[in-house]
Design an enzyme around this catalytic site. Structure first.
Site, PDB file in Angstrom:
ATOM      1  N   TYR A 205       0.861  -1.172   0.000  1.00 33.38           N
ATOM      2  CA  TYR A 205       0.000   0.000   0.000  1.00 33.38           C
ATOM      3  C   TYR A 205       0.904   1.231   0.000  1.00 33.38           C
ATOM      4  O   TYR A 205       1.796   1.345   0.849  1.00 33.38           O
ATOM      5  CB  TYR A 205      -0.861   0.067   1.258  1.00 33.38           C
ATOM      6  CG  TYR A 205      -1.938  -0.983   1.405  1.00 33.38           C
ATOM      7  CD1 TYR A 205      -2.776  -1.311   0.358  1.00 33.38           C
ATOM      8  CD2 TYR A 205      -2.137  -1.609   2.635  1.00 33.38           C
ATOM      9  CE1 TYR A 205      -3.784  -2.253   0.516  1.00 33.38           C
ATOM     10  CE2 TYR A 205      -3.149  -2.559   2.804  1.00 33.38           C
ATOM     11  CZ  TYR A 205      -3.968  -2.865   1.737  1.00 33.38           C
ATOM     12  OH  TYR A 205      -4.966  -3.789   1.902  1.00 33.38           O
ATOM     13  N   LYS A 301     -11.543  -7.526   2.229  1.00 37.27           N
ATOM     14  CA  LYS A 301     -12.522  -8.276   3.014  1.00 37.27           C
ATOM     15  C   LYS A 301     -13.740  -8.748   2.221  1.00 37.27           C
ATOM     16  O   LYS A 301     -14.497  -9.590   2.714  1.00 37.27           O
ATOM     17  CB  LYS A 301     -13.015  -7.421   4.189  1.00 37.27           C
ATOM     18  CG  LYS A 301     -11.941  -7.072   5.206  1.00 37.27           C
ATOM     19  CD  LYS A 301     -11.342  -8.317   5.811  1.00 37.27           C
ATOM     20  CE  LYS A 301     -10.290  -7.986   6.853  1.00 37.27           C
ATOM     21  NZ  LYS A 301      -9.599  -9.192   7.338  1.00 37.27           N
TER      22      LYS A 301
END
Length: 396
Positions: A205, A301
């Site tokens: 990230y 998720k």
């Protein structure tokens, strides 16, 4: 044209990973189902989607006989790096802090595995289904009316599983007086590309003043990259040369110099939103996956929540038929939503931490910087993040 009528135990609306996985697990438990999908099988299997599987998701897939391709072709990783502009790099080291690893295995590949195993088992999967209407949901005889390839079709069933995504009919079949929707729409999206170039050696990230970026792996010679773009952006505004230039700007050295550019084989923009609909059950209708919840992909998720929903619902239906016990059916929504809200929270938090918001003040920016500094310095904060990122155990 003569109408067709069919009978099954569970009618599954939606032939994506949630619906197909549920069909597979129900079959292992001796429960009949029919899957109804609006699009063609080629379209469903051709959708390119990311996928990072939590330890619990990978374990469940192995338990139901779907682990071979995942373990052979998936890429195991023990954490994700955060490269924050002008600050030290941080590794979300799940192996060190909680003893867990994840597997990068694309949702596209998992969907292909599911179709292969269900077709081999002779499952009834109806594609090109239109005009789906659910009825008698609060009775013991619910049903589905639809049109299958131009022919009217009615399915009588015991239960209906709504696995038809955010835009599907299932959630909308719950009356407004019963349903409560919670939503936050973010003022940006992710422009993602898939390219046949060697990936970086880990998931990264990147948080930069120009915006967020992500480097992911899809194989030894296949890379997936994303950059944050404003809402309303189109892929036509981003030819390959412009994308690669911007991507490199958002990563620090030596990461930026290690990025190899090349022709992209897929390019798309995903809007970001957090969305939860409650309850996930109405009478004999049960929602699974994106029909009930959407999370920004920052926390990886989405696919994992679909898998955990299937775990809880398949267990509940198994107990209903095998033990004549409806305890798990009665608590399905409450149980699933606890995990949903936990994933929503960590996905929101990572999105807030790592993205540039157009309306964020200097005060907000300093708070996020301090949050990152705290993460660098605190073992407790690191363990908390790793526990959430790797995924909590399923509830018994």
């Amino acid at each position: 044209m003569t109408a067709e009528r069919r009978r099954t135990q569970v009618a599954i609306i939606g032939g994506g990973p949630a619906g197909m996985l549920l069909s597979h697990v129900l079959s292992l438990n001796g429960i009949d189902s029919i899957v109804l999908e609006r699009r063609s099988r080629e379209h469903v299997q051709g959708r390119i989607r990311a996928g990072v599987l939590e330890t619990g998701s990978a374990r469940f897939l192995r338990d139901v006989g779907l682990g071979a391709n995942m373990d052979h072709h998936g890429h195991r990783h023990d954490g994700v790096s955060i490269a924050w502009q002008d600050k030290p790099e941080f590794l979300i080291d799940t192996k060190r802090h909680v003893g867990l690893s994840m597997i990068a295995y694309g949702q596209t590949a998992l969907t292909a595995d599911l179709y292969a195993v269900r077709e081999a088992a002779g499952a009834e999967i109806r594609d090109h289904v239109a005009d789906v209407r659910l009825h008698d949901l609060t009775t013991h005889r619910p049903g589905v009316d639809c049109v299958h390839r131009g022919r009217p079709l009615t399915i009588d069933c015991d239960f209906i599983a709504g696995c038809d995504g955010f835009h599907g009919v299932s959630r909308r079949s719950i009356p407004d007086r019963v349903r409560q929707d919670y939503e936050r729409v973010y003022p940006f999206g992710w422009l993602g590309v898939l390219a046949e170039v060697p990936p970086l050696d880990r998931f990264i990230y990147a948080r930069h003043e120009r915006g967020f970026a992500l480097a992911a792996q899809r194989g030894p010679s296949l890379s997936r990259y994303y950059i944050q773009v404003p809402s309303g952006t189109t892929t036509g505004e981003w030819p390959d040369d412009r994308f690669w230039r911007e991507l490199v700007r958002r990563f620090p050295d030596p990461m930026s110099t290690a990025i190899e550019a090349g022709p992209t084989i897929e390019k798309s923009i995903a809007p970001l939103r957090s969305f939860v609909s409650e309850p996930m059950r109405y009478g004999r209708l049960f929602l699974c996956g994106d029909s009930a919840h959407i999370v920004p992909p920052t926390g990886a998720k989405g696919l994992n929540l679909a898998i955990s929903d299937v775990f809880y619902l398949a267990r509940a239906l198994d107990w209903h038929y095998r033990k004549q016990d409806d305890g798990y059916l009665d608590c399905y929504s409450e149980t699933a939503l606890r995990r949903v809200w936990g994933a929503t929270r960590i996905s929101w938090w990572l999105t807030w931490l790592l993205h540039r918001f157009p309306d964020r003040s200097a005060f907000d920016d300093r708070l996020s910087e301090n949050e990152y500094d705290h993460l660098l310095a605190s073992e407790h904060a690191q363990r908390w993040l790793c526990e959430q990122y790797a995924g909590l155990p399923y509830e018994a």
